[in-house]
Write a protein that holds these residues in place. Structure first.
Motif, PDB file in Angstrom:
ATOM      1  N   THR A  16      52.170 -20.515  -8.904  1.00 19.54           N
ATOM      2  CA  THR A  16      51.038 -21.282  -8.189  1.00 19.54           C
ATOM      3  C   THR A  16      50.338 -20.163  -7.294  1.00 19.54           C
ATOM      4  OG1 THR A  16      52.398 -22.962  -7.693  1.00 19.54           O
ATOM      5  CG2 THR A  16      50.590 -23.017  -6.329  1.00 19.54           C
ATOM      6  N   GLY A  17      51.010 -18.968  -6.594  1.00 16.11           N
ATOM      7  CA  GLY A  17      50.242 -17.995  -6.013  1.00 16.11           C
ATOM      8  C   GLY A  17      49.404 -17.261  -6.890  1.00 16.11           C
ATOM      9  N   LEU A  18      49.905 -16.797  -8.012  1.00 15.46           N
ATOM     10  CA  LEU A  18      49.269 -16.162  -8.784  1.00 15.46           C
ATOM     11  C   LEU A  18      47.981 -17.017  -9.498  1.00 15.46           C
ATOM     12  CD1 LEU A  18      49.087 -13.567 -10.629  1.00 15.46           C
ATOM     13  CD2 LEU A  18      50.477 -14.620 -12.385  1.00 15.46           C
ATOM     14  N   GLY A  19      48.138 -18.041  -9.729  1.00 12.16           N
ATOM     15  CA  GLY A  19      47.077 -18.977 -10.123  1.00 12.16           C
ATOM     16  C   GLY A  19      45.908 -19.110  -9.192  1.00 12.16           C
ATOM     17  N   LEU A  23      42.127 -17.448  -9.486  1.00 13.53           N
ATOM     18  CA  LEU A  23      40.982 -18.498  -9.242  1.00 13.53           C
ATOM     19  C   LEU A  23      39.948 -18.028  -8.232  1.00 13.53           C
ATOM     20  CD1 LEU A  23      42.369 -21.908  -9.884  1.00 13.53           C
ATOM     21  CD2 LEU A  23      40.798 -20.923 -11.298  1.00 13.53           C
ATOM     22  N   VAL A  24      40.421 -17.956  -6.960  1.00 12.09           N
ATOM     23  CA  VAL A  24      39.649 -17.455  -5.907  1.00 12.09           C
ATOM     24  C   VAL A  24      39.238 -16.107  -6.140  1.00 12.09           C
ATOM     25  CG1 VAL A  24      39.829 -16.994  -3.411  1.00 12.09           C
ATOM     26  CG2 VAL A  24      40.921 -19.013  -3.996  1.00 12.09           C
ATOM     27  N   GLY A  25      39.768 -15.079  -6.598  1.00 12.82           N
ATOM     28  CA  GLY A  25      39.512 -13.990  -6.925  1.00 12.82           C
ATOM     29  C   GLY A  25      38.078 -13.660  -7.806  1.00 12.82           C
ATOM     30  N   GLY A  26      38.173 -14.606  -9.028  1.00 16.19           N
ATOM     31  CA  GLY A  26      37.167 -14.694  -9.845  1.00 16.19           C
ATOM     32  C   GLY A  26      36.083 -15.370  -9.109  1.00 16.19           C
TER      33      GLY A  26
END
Length: 118
Positions: A16-19, A23-26
């Protein structure tokens, strides 16, 4: 007892953290340079010439059903064949029933003309 679920909990937290990071980084760091070409509808390399809500030919759906028939067959028959000696004769009759249903679906497709190409 609950310690057995710790790896699952860690997996869910990390995934969940990686997802969320991706998402937010992109969204925050990705380039934002919209132009008319990027915002236009794309249809196989040329301008869209009909409405997006146009009806599909029924053969499209028949081919989709045919794909599902063969996909299900491979998805169930291959693992069944690998353990056939361990599961015995009742599994033989269960698979015969399953393949009978798939043969019925294949005959239906054949009668409807999904195998005829124009």
């Amino acid at each position: 007892m609950l310690g057995e679920y710790l790896p699952i909990l860690l997996f869910l937290i990390v995934s969940t953290g990686l997802g969320l990071v991706l998402l937010v980084g992109g969204w925050l760091l990705g380039p934002k340079r919209p132009d008319a070409e990027k915002l236009s509808p794309y249809e196989c390399g040329f301008e869209a010439f009909e409405d997006a809500r146009m009806p599909f030919d029924v053969r499209y759906y028949l081919v989709a059903i045919l794909f599902i028939v063969f996909d299900l067959e491979i998805a169930f028959v291959f693992p069944w064949a690998m353990v056939f000696r361990d599961i015995g004769e009742p599994a033989l009759w269960a698979m015969a029933g399953f393949l009978g249903i798939l043969v019925f679906a294949f005959i239906y497709e054949w009668k409807k003309g999904a195998l005829e190409w124009e």
